[in-house]
Design a protein around this motif. Structure first.
Motif, PDB file in Angstrom:
ATOM      1  N   ALA A 124       0.833  -1.208   0.000  1.00 14.85           N
ATOM      2  CA  ALA A 124       0.000   0.000   0.000  1.00 14.85           C
ATOM      3  C   ALA A 124       0.865   1.254   0.000  1.00 14.85           C
ATOM      4  CB  ALA A 124      -0.936  -0.008   1.200  1.00 14.85           C
ATOM      5  N   GLY A 127       2.049   2.244  -3.253  1.00 13.25           N
ATOM      6  CA  GLY A 127       1.019   2.692  -4.192  1.00 13.25           C
ATOM      7  C   GLY A 127       0.329   1.600  -4.976  1.00 13.25           C
ATOM      8  N   ASP A 128       0.552   0.343  -4.603  1.00 14.08           N
ATOM      9  CA  ASP A 128      -0.124  -0.764  -5.292  1.00 14.08           C
ATOM     10  C   ASP A 128      -1.605  -0.733  -4.893  1.00 14.08           C
ATOM     11  OD1 ASP A 128      -1.232  -3.346  -5.944  1.00 14.08           O
ATOM     12  OD2 ASP A 128       0.821  -4.104  -6.139  1.00 14.08           O
ATOM     13  N   ARG A 129      -2.474  -0.464  -5.847  1.00 15.00           N
ATOM     14  CA  ARG A 129      -3.883  -0.266  -5.537  1.00 15.00           C
ATOM     15  C   ARG A 129      -4.539  -1.515  -4.964  1.00 15.00           C
ATOM     16  NH1 ARG A 129      -6.186   3.392 -10.612  1.00 15.00           N
ATOM     17  NH2 ARG A 129      -4.814   5.207 -10.250  1.00 15.00           N
ATOM     18  N   ARG A 130      -4.043  -2.684  -5.344  1.00 15.49           N
ATOM     19  CA  ARG A 130      -4.611  -3.920  -4.799  1.00 15.49           C
ATOM     20  C   ARG A 130      -4.400  -3.988  -3.298  1.00 15.49           C
ATOM     21  NH1 ARG A 130      -1.274  -7.933  -8.436  1.00 15.49           N
ATOM     22  NH2 ARG A 130       0.271  -6.434  -7.686  1.00 15.49           N
ATOM     23  N   VAL A 132      -3.710  -1.360  -1.389  1.00 18.92           N
ATOM     24  CA  VAL A 132      -4.414  -0.220  -0.790  1.00 18.92           C
ATOM     25  C   VAL A 132      -5.861  -0.613  -0.494  1.00 18.92           C
ATOM     26  CG1 VAL A 132      -5.308   2.105  -1.203  1.00 18.92           C
ATOM     27  CG2 VAL A 132      -2.959   1.552  -1.846  1.00 18.92           C
ATOM     28  N   ARG A 133      -6.511  -1.279  -1.463  1.00 17.88           N
ATOM     29  CA  ARG A 133      -7.898  -1.700  -1.276  1.00 17.88           C
ATOM     30  C   ARG A 133      -8.026  -2.701  -0.131  1.00 17.88           C
ATOM     31  NH1 ARG A 133      -8.052  -1.405  -7.071  1.00 17.88           N
ATOM     32  NH2 ARG A 133      -7.476  -3.606  -7.223  1.00 17.88           N
TER      33      ARG A 133
END
Length: 216
Positions: A124, A127-130, A132-133
């Protein structure tokens, strides 16, 4: 394991295949506790599980996919965190107990899933959106009911800080709990004894939710 499990090429895995897949995940989870995430190789996971890299690739395209699978399992377990807040009283002695049990439950959850949570935080932060989610869903399991509790108390005119967003207060409290959970050794080096952290956190949580210190 329950539910239908498919291989990378779309075949439905039988009972034995499901067991092999779970063993690979279990071994990877243990390795994340002792090795940096990016140092873990497919061949190492397969060897630890007593199988071959070819078998690993039947179920996962790479280590990262398997890590995300473990992370999703952690998300499902995090849903139980809401029980630490939902329908709990924040008044008087009961309120102090709610704060203490919330802190104890959160720290216990973090200890249990420490390895994968560190990987989630790393992904996260990069910046890895997976990731982060996933982190948002894990923290949201506690932030949402906590914010609802604050809103409910404010509707009764109890806590102070009416001009501060309940979601912001709840998010800040959960982030504080996560930060303390993630770096106990650093805090101990700074003089914060482990035995003192829980009561300190419980007091801060109670103060943040109710606007008052917990009763003794």
């Amino acid at each position: 394991m329950t539910g239908q499990v498919t291989t990378v090429d779309g075949r439905i895995a039988g009972r034995r295949g499901q067991a092999t897949r779970q063993k690979l995940l279990d071994c990877l989870g243990k390795m994340l506790g002792t090795s940096p995430y990016r140092d873990v190789r497919v061949i190492d996971v397969a060897r630890k599980a007593g199988t071959s890299p070819a078998t690993f690739y039947q179920y996962f395209p790479d280590v990262e996919a398997a890590v995300l699978e473990i992370a999703e399992g952690t998300v499902k377990e995090s849903a139980e965190l809401s029980q630490l807040v939902a329908d709990r009283s924040w008044a008087g002695k009961a309120g102090r107990e709610t704060a203490e049990e919330l802190v104890d439950g959160f720290l216990g959850f973090w200890r249990k899933h420490d390895a994968i949570l560190r990987v989630i935080d790393l992904g996260a932060a990069e910046g890895d959106r997976r990731f982060v989610r996933i982190r948002t869903r894990v923290q949201g399991a506690l932030v949402k009911p906590l914010a609802e509790s604050i809103e409910g108390l404010r509707a009764k005119g109890r806590p102070s800080g009416q001009d501060v967003s309940p979601a912001a207060v709840a998010g800040s409290l959960v982030t504080m709990l996560a930060a303390v959970s993630a770096q106990p050794k650093s805090l101990q080096a700074l003089g914060a004894k482990q035995a003192d952290l829980k009561p300190a956190l419980a007091q801060l949580v109670h103060l943040g939710v109710t606007g008052r210190k917990p009763v003794k």
